[in-house]
Write an enzyme that holds these catalytic residues in place. Structure first.
Site, PDB file in Angstrom:
ATOM      1  N   TYR A  12       0.825  -1.223   0.000  1.00  0.00           N
ATOM      2  CA  TYR A  12       0.000   0.000   0.000  1.00  0.00           C
ATOM      3  C   TYR A  12       0.859   1.274   0.000  1.00  0.00           C
ATOM      4  O   TYR A  12       0.842   2.055  -0.968  1.00  0.00           O
ATOM      5  CB  TYR A  12      -0.924  -0.069   1.221  1.00  0.00           C
ATOM      6  N   SER A 137       5.818   2.927  13.633  1.00  0.00           N
ATOM      7  CA  SER A 137       4.374   3.093  13.809  1.00  0.00           C
ATOM      8  C   SER A 137       4.071   3.781  15.140  1.00  0.00           C
ATOM      9  O   SER A 137       4.826   3.644  16.115  1.00  0.00           O
ATOM     10  CB  SER A 137       3.743   1.699  13.795  1.00  0.00           C
ATOM     11  N   TYR A 161       3.222  -6.549  17.696  1.00  0.00           N
ATOM     12  CA  TYR A 161       3.547  -5.779  16.482  1.00  0.00           C
ATOM     13  C   TYR A 161       4.329  -4.523  16.872  1.00  0.00           C
ATOM     14  O   TYR A 161       5.400  -4.232  16.323  1.00  0.00           O
ATOM     15  CB  TYR A 161       2.257  -5.421  15.736  1.00  0.00           C
ATOM     16  N   LYS A 165       8.363  -3.176  16.173  1.00  0.00           N
ATOM     17  CA  LYS A 165       8.748  -1.875  15.600  1.00  0.00           C
ATOM     18  C   LYS A 165       9.743  -1.175  16.517  1.00  0.00           C
ATOM     19  O   LYS A 165      10.728  -0.588  16.064  1.00  0.00           O
ATOM     20  CB  LYS A 165       7.504  -0.990  15.390  1.00  0.00           C
ATOM     21  N   PHE A 190       1.085   7.460  11.846  1.00  0.00           N
ATOM     22  CA  PHE A 190      -0.168   7.347  12.577  1.00  0.00           C
ATOM     23  C   PHE A 190      -1.129   6.524  11.687  1.00  0.00           C
ATOM     24  O   PHE A 190      -0.810   5.383  11.398  1.00  0.00           O
ATOM     25  CB  PHE A 190      -0.623   8.724  13.071  1.00  0.00           C
ATOM     26  N   GLY A 306      -4.937  -5.209  22.865  1.00  0.00           N
ATOM     27  CA  GLY A 306      -3.857  -4.536  22.128  1.00  0.00           C
ATOM     28  C   GLY A 306      -4.237  -3.173  21.569  1.00  0.00           C
ATOM     29  O   GLY A 306      -3.416  -2.499  20.960  1.00  0.00           O
TER      30      GLY A 306
HETATM   31  N1  LIG Z   1      -0.771   0.968   6.901  1.00  0.00           N
HETATM   32  C1  LIG Z   1      -0.669   1.310   8.150  1.00  0.00           C
HETATM   33  O1  LIG Z   1      -1.694   1.599   8.799  1.00  0.00           O
HETATM   34  C2  LIG Z   1       0.677   1.401   8.828  1.00  0.00           C
HETATM   35  C3  LIG Z   1       0.796   2.152  10.011  1.00  0.00           C
HETATM   36  C4  LIG Z   1       2.035   2.219  10.643  1.00  0.00           C
HETATM   37  C5  LIG Z   1       3.126   1.534  10.098  1.00  0.00           C
HETATM   38  N2  LIG Z   1       2.968   0.800   8.978  1.00  0.00           N
HETATM   39  C6  LIG Z   1       4.128   0.070   8.456  1.00  0.00           C
HETATM   40  O2  LIG Z   1       4.405   0.483   7.144  1.00  0.00           O
HETATM   41  C7  LIG Z   1       4.906  -0.578   6.352  1.00  0.00           C
HETATM   42  C8  LIG Z   1       4.101  -0.679   5.079  1.00  0.00           C
HETATM   43  O3  LIG Z   1       2.729  -0.815   5.416  1.00  0.00           O
HETATM   44  P1  LIG Z   1       1.606  -1.014   4.323  1.00  0.00           P
HETATM   45  O4  LIG Z   1       0.351  -0.509   4.900  1.00  0.00           O
HETATM   46  O5  LIG Z   1       2.063  -0.530   3.012  1.00  0.00           O
HETATM   47  O6  LIG Z   1       1.530  -2.600   4.335  1.00  0.00           O
HETATM   48  P2  LIG Z   1       1.382  -3.613   3.127  1.00  0.00           P
HETATM   49  O7  LIG Z   1       1.097  -4.941   3.735  1.00  0.00           O
HETATM   50  O8  LIG Z   1       0.440  -3.101   2.103  1.00  0.00           O
HETATM   51  O9  LIG Z   1       2.851  -3.585   2.502  1.00  0.00           O
HETATM   52  C9  LIG Z   1       3.908  -4.355   3.026  1.00  0.00           C
HETATM   53  C10 LIG Z   1       4.541  -5.090   1.861  1.00  0.00           C
HETATM   54  O10 LIG Z   1       5.632  -5.848   2.380  1.00  0.00           O
HETATM   55  C11 LIG Z   1       5.590  -7.126   1.774  1.00  0.00           C
HETATM   56  N3  LIG Z   1       6.251  -8.041   2.723  1.00  0.00           N
HETATM   57  C12 LIG Z   1       5.801  -8.469   3.913  1.00  0.00           C
HETATM   58  N4  LIG Z   1       6.701  -9.274   4.489  1.00  0.00           N
HETATM   59  C13 LIG Z   1       7.755  -9.353   3.630  1.00  0.00           C
HETATM   60  C14 LIG Z   1       8.995 -10.025   3.645  1.00  0.00           C
HETATM   61  N5  LIG Z   1       9.332 -10.828   4.676  1.00  0.00           N
HETATM   62  N6  LIG Z   1       9.853  -9.847   2.626  1.00  0.00           N
HETATM   63  C15 LIG Z   1       9.503  -9.050   1.581  1.00  0.00           C
HETATM   64  N7  LIG Z   1       8.340  -8.411   1.489  1.00  0.00           N
HETATM   65  C16 LIG Z   1       7.472  -8.565   2.500  1.00  0.00           C
HETATM   66  C17 LIG Z   1       4.121  -7.429   1.532  1.00  0.00           C
HETATM   67  O11 LIG Z   1       3.925  -8.361   0.473  1.00  0.00           O
HETATM   68  C18 LIG Z   1       3.573  -6.054   1.183  1.00  0.00           C
HETATM   69  O12 LIG Z   1       3.607  -5.823  -0.199  1.00  0.00           O
HETATM   70  C19 LIG Z   1       4.836  -1.807   7.243  1.00  0.00           C
HETATM   71  O13 LIG Z   1       6.118  -2.051   7.779  1.00  0.00           O
HETATM   72  C20 LIG Z   1       3.866  -1.426   8.334  1.00  0.00           C
HETATM   73  O14 LIG Z   1       4.136  -2.081   9.548  1.00  0.00           O
HETATM   74  C21 LIG Z   1       1.779   0.733   8.321  1.00  0.00           C
END
Ligand SMILES: NC(=O)c1ccc[n+]([C@@H]2O[C@H](COP(=O)([O-])OP(=O)(O)OC[C@H]3O[C@@H](n4cnc5c(N)ncnc54)[C@H](O)[C@@H]3O)[C@@H](O)[C@H]2O)c1
Length: 348
Positions: A12, A137, A161, A165, A190, A306
């Site tokens: 995303y 996060s 989770y 982080k 956020f 959580g």
């Molecule tokens: N979306 C949110 O609400 C949010 C909030 C805070 C932090 N984050 C952090 O931001 C980052 C991206 O979030 P997002 O919403 O785009 O999530 P997402 O799941 O859409 O994107 C993460 C991507 O990483 C890939 N992935 C997962 N594990 C993997 C691995 N071991 N090796 C290679 N690729 C792998 C997945 O296929 C996915 O395409 C994450 O680390 C998430 O923890 C997201």
């Protein structure tokens, strides 16, 4: 401009960020295991570049791989070095992000999020690539008495989770003190929401819908009858949880600014990235309904383990240091998010 490896680049936030770095002249390699994304996204990013008459498709490549696969990651770094175009920086999104699954599967979360990141950092160091922006996060804060959370607020994650982080943040802090010339940016997001204005890139979790937005869209599309809201007695104005929503495009821009700041200033940066405004779940439903002229029935369910009542960013630091602040409001978030969902699900 340099070549950037974007782990989780087809997810995303990663997909929006790949596009932005490409539009700003970087070569980009998206490295993703596709466990929560799909290859189609790679072609969609290429199509968006072509639409803008940017002949950049040769500057964008994809490798399907796991960040825990040291051999493959090393090969990617070596291959690019051997053709005289070494990877100069990493934007690290890859990881697992479900609070609820992390409670049931903590080992999986520690392995992917922490061991995966250690692998990546070791390989970066071996290849003299020491510039990284990491996706942290707001969950690192946990429940706090403060209305607005600044970067000095006590860190107290209340689920595995968030603990993973924080563990990665600590590893990065240690690295930055190792005097090995690392330049590190930690962004504590956020609640990212919304989608690219083309309606082509957006959030579509493959399973385990946990973020609120995809769930609201499922109800708006009548795929589900109602949405469950977890808890009605939180200590907030209307009893539902308060969160700080920011547009995914604003978030991507924060990555570019952070990266460019790191390159010119050797620094260790930690920034909250949010709007600075708290919105309750009920308020969000109302804004979504008003914006998209639809009805979102809901039912209250028990509070989830959580969860915390309120997470709202104090964003003064990133604003003063990078001159970054949100440009898009909740209306735009609701409009673009729903427009992406409709396109993806062929709803007209
Ligand atoms: N979306 C949110 O609400 C949010 C909030 C805070 C932090 N984050 C952090 O931001 C980052 C991206 O979030 P997002 O919403 O785009 O999530 P997402 O799941 O859409 O994107 C993460 C991507 O990483 C890939 N992935 C997962 N594990 C993997 C691995 N071991 N090796 C290679 N690729 C792998 C997945 O296929 C996915 O395409 C994450 O680390 C998430 O923890 C997201």
């Amino acid at each position: 401009m340099g070549k950037i490896l974007i782990t989780g680049g087809l997810g995303y936030i990663g997909s929006h960020t790949c596009l932005l770095f490409l539009e700003n002249g970087y070569e980009v390699i998206a490295y993703d295991l596709l466990i929560n994304s799909e290859l189609k996204t790679f072609y969609k990013i290429q199509a968006l570049l072509r639409e803008k008459n940017l002949d950049l498709t040769k500057k964008f490549s994809f490798v399907k791989g796991d960040i825990r696969n040291k051999k493959l990651l090393s090969e990617v770094f070596h291959r690019n070095k051997s053709i005289g175009k070494p990877i100069t920086g990493v934007i690290h999104f890859a990881g697992l992000k479900s609070v609820q699954i992390s409670i049931n599967e903590p080992l999986l979360y520690w392995d992917c999020n922490v061991n995966g990141t250690i692998n990546l950092l070791e390989i970066m160091e071996n290849n003299n690539c020491k510039n990284i922006v990491f996706s942290s996060s707001a969950t690192v804060y946990g429940e706090s008495k403060n209305n607005l959370l600044d970067e000095h607020t006590e860190l107290n994650p209340c689920n595995p989770y968030g603990s993973t982080k924080l563990a990665v943040e600590n590893i990065l802090k240690n690295l930055s003190k190792s005097k090995k010339n690392w330049r590190i940016g930690i962004l504590r997001y956020f609640n990212p929401a919304g989608a690219h204005p083309s309606g082509i890139l957006g959030e579509f979790p493959k399973s385990n819908l946990e973020n609120l937005f995809p769930k609201i869209c499922d109800v708006a599309a009548k795929k589900k009858d109602k949405i469950f809201l977890y808890g009605k007695n939180w200590p907030t104005k209307d009893g539902t949880c308060i969160r700080d929503y920011l547009h995914v495009m604003d978030l991507s821009e924060a990555h570019l600014l952070t990266y460019e700041h790191l390159i010119t200033n050797k620094e260790f940066l930690i920034f909250n990235v949010g709007s600075g405004k708290g919105t309750s779940v009920l308020e969000l439903l109302k804004i979504f309904e008003d914006t998209n002229k639809c009805n979102i029935p809901f039912e209250f369910a028990d509070e989830r383990e959580g969860d915390v009542s309120r997470l709202v960013a104090d964003t003064k630091l990133i604003t003063s240091k990078l001159n970054w602040s949100i440009k898009r409001d909740l209306f735009e978030i609701c409009k673009s998010g729903w427009s992406f969902y409709k396109k993806k699900n062929n709803i007209f």
